[in-house]
Design an enzyme around this catalytic site. Sequence first.
Site, PDB file in Angstrom:
ATOM      1  N   ARG A   1      11.225  -4.926  -9.040  1.00 49.31           N
ATOM      2  CA  ARG A   1      10.142  -4.077  -9.555  1.00 49.31           C
ATOM      3  C   ARG A   1       9.122  -4.946 -10.271  1.00 49.31           C
ATOM      4  O   ARG A   1       7.923  -4.793 -10.114  1.00 49.31           O
ATOM      5  CB  ARG A   1      10.682  -2.985 -10.505  1.00 49.31           C
ATOM      6  CG  ARG A   1       9.539  -2.263 -11.211  1.00 49.31           C
ATOM      7  CD  ARG A   1       9.901  -0.932 -11.880  1.00 49.31           C
ATOM      8  NE  ARG A   1      11.242  -0.833 -12.374  1.00 49.31           N
ATOM      9  CZ  ARG A   1      11.689  -1.397 -13.504  1.00 49.31           C
ATOM     10  NH1 ARG A   1      10.871  -2.106 -14.266  1.00 49.31           N
ATOM     11  NH2 ARG A   1      12.941  -1.252 -13.864  1.00 49.31           N
TER      12      ARG A   1
ATOM     13  N   TYR B   1     -13.038   9.231  -3.706  1.00 50.01           N
ATOM     14  CA  TYR B   1     -11.885   9.664  -2.916  1.00 50.01           C
ATOM     15  C   TYR B   1     -11.246  10.889  -3.587  1.00 50.01           C
ATOM     16  O   TYR B   1     -11.013  10.879  -4.800  1.00 50.01           O
ATOM     17  CB  TYR B   1     -10.902   8.483  -2.827  1.00 50.01           C
ATOM     18  CG  TYR B   1      -9.619   8.829  -2.141  1.00 50.01           C
ATOM     19  CD1 TYR B   1      -9.602   9.082  -0.771  1.00 50.01           C
ATOM     20  CD2 TYR B   1      -8.432   8.918  -2.849  1.00 50.01           C
ATOM     21  CE1 TYR B   1      -8.426   9.416  -0.137  1.00 50.01           C
ATOM     22  CE2 TYR B   1      -7.242   9.250  -2.216  1.00 50.01           C
ATOM     23  CZ  TYR B   1      -7.251   9.502  -0.860  1.00 50.01           C
ATOM     24  OH  TYR B   1      -6.092   9.839  -0.230  1.00 50.01           O
TER      25      TYR B   1
ATOM     26  N   ASP C   1     -13.858   0.550  -6.267  1.00 56.54           N
ATOM     27  CA  ASP C   1     -12.926   0.848  -5.180  1.00 56.54           C
ATOM     28  C   ASP C   1     -13.577   0.302  -3.906  1.00 56.54           C
ATOM     29  O   ASP C   1     -14.548   0.856  -3.409  1.00 56.54           O
ATOM     30  CB  ASP C   1     -12.695   2.366  -5.105  1.00 56.54           C
ATOM     31  CG  ASP C   1     -11.686   2.755  -4.013  1.00 56.54           C
ATOM     32  OD1 ASP C   1     -11.536   1.981  -3.043  1.00 56.54           O
ATOM     33  OD2 ASP C   1     -11.066   3.820  -4.127  1.00 56.54           O
TER      34      ASP C   1
ATOM     35  N   LYS D   1      -5.844   1.261   4.427  1.00 50.91           N
ATOM     36  CA  LYS D   1      -6.973   1.473   5.319  1.00 50.91           C
ATOM     37  C   LYS D   1      -7.289   0.170   6.075  1.00 50.91           C
ATOM     38  O   LYS D   1      -6.480  -0.288   6.844  1.00 50.91           O
ATOM     39  CB  LYS D   1      -8.151   2.006   4.511  1.00 50.91           C
ATOM     40  CG  LYS D   1      -7.761   3.142   3.529  1.00 50.91           C
ATOM     41  CD  LYS D   1      -7.255   4.398   4.212  1.00 50.91           C
ATOM     42  CE  LYS D   1      -6.608   5.382   3.250  1.00 50.91           C
ATOM     43  NZ  LYS D   1      -7.371   5.758   2.074  1.00 50.91           N
TER      44      LYS D   1
END
Length: 391
Positions: free
Chosen positions: A55, A107, A179, A204
């Site tokens: 992690r 978004y 972004d 994406k």
Amino acid sequence: MGLKSDWTKTGFATRAIHGGQEPDPSTGAIMTPIFQTSTFVQESPGVFKGYEYSRTSNPTRVALEGNLASIEGAKYARAFASGSAATAAILGCLDPGDHVLCGDDVYGGSFRLMDKVYRRFGLEFSYVDQTDLAAVKAAIRPNTKLCWIETPTNPTLKVADIEEICSLCNAAGVASVVDNTFATPFLQLPLSLGATMVAHSTTKYLGGHSDVVGGAVITNDEEWMERVQFILNCMGGNPGPQDCFLTMRGIKTLHVRMDRHCDNAEKCAAFLESHPGVSKVIYPGLASHPQHDIAAKQMKRFGGMISFHVVGGLEAARRFLESVQVFSLAESLGGVESLIEHPAIMTHASVPAEAREALGIHDDFIRLSVGIEEASDLIEDLEQALAKAKG
Ligand SMILES: *Cc1c(COP(=O)(O)O)cnc(C)c1O
């Protein structure tokens, strides 16, 4: 040593392929292994080879992070399990009472995260049209800590002037995030224009093959990177090693794919603009785009996303979307295959109806993610579907 000792001196394509990666020292494997392990053996308590628990960090992830930093021209990157996890981690660095100045067309999931989750924890948000610099300036408050910029926006493809907004933010001591999912670092480098951080949905264009979900935060600011790493470790938004591997493999061809996405999108945009069945085309590369000059200033090319309004309203849009054959009707974007969708019903259903109307996300509004198939097939497909849309 030369070039190899410092990939920052090499061109984008070289960094996309080599940045952050070394052949595996134990075997010579040229591809970074998928270190599918949760923990790492220690020689003595607290004596270990840089990794304790996956992690916190994992070697496959570290290779991806080095690669992401390299292509954005940055010192630091952290990879996440999704773009949304990356957004959540940045917002998670703020305190109750802090104000975030966000674009009015981000978004849908970013808006939802701000409005439905972080607002409950005492963060304040305002949403402004970031193509209006006076509005951005007026919206900065004494408690503004972060400015969230998305450009080009999704789905109306508005273009914000990164350099101008970041200079307002920097003067006011406000950190800024861009972004960069739609443009990718191949087309746009926000850190070089004054942004504090870049956020990505690597799902994406960076991943590029519609086969993996991921996200990233990238910066030159050590303090922000430490905060983001702390939240990543506390909240556990870490990606798995297999996903890191797939994302890294995708990035190796980013420059080749993006050029073709741009070629095909330019052709599709020109075709749509000339078609009587289309009332309006929005593509930053068209001279008719209201912020075309800003796009030309800050982007190398104009990307693979196009939005347009079809003549005949919802019924025509529905017929069009049911008729496409090469384009697939699906959410998401940025993969090698062309996708098409209806924002009002699909991706932006969580945006309040009045806000959607104000932004121009009407029932006749369609978004394309132009893939890298043969351009002539894509245009033929749009043409036959527009003929059916007419009814
Ligand atoms: C998809 C997307 C996100 C969210 O990323 P996920 O990987 O789906 O969580 C954030 N910003 C933009 C611009 C996106 O397109």
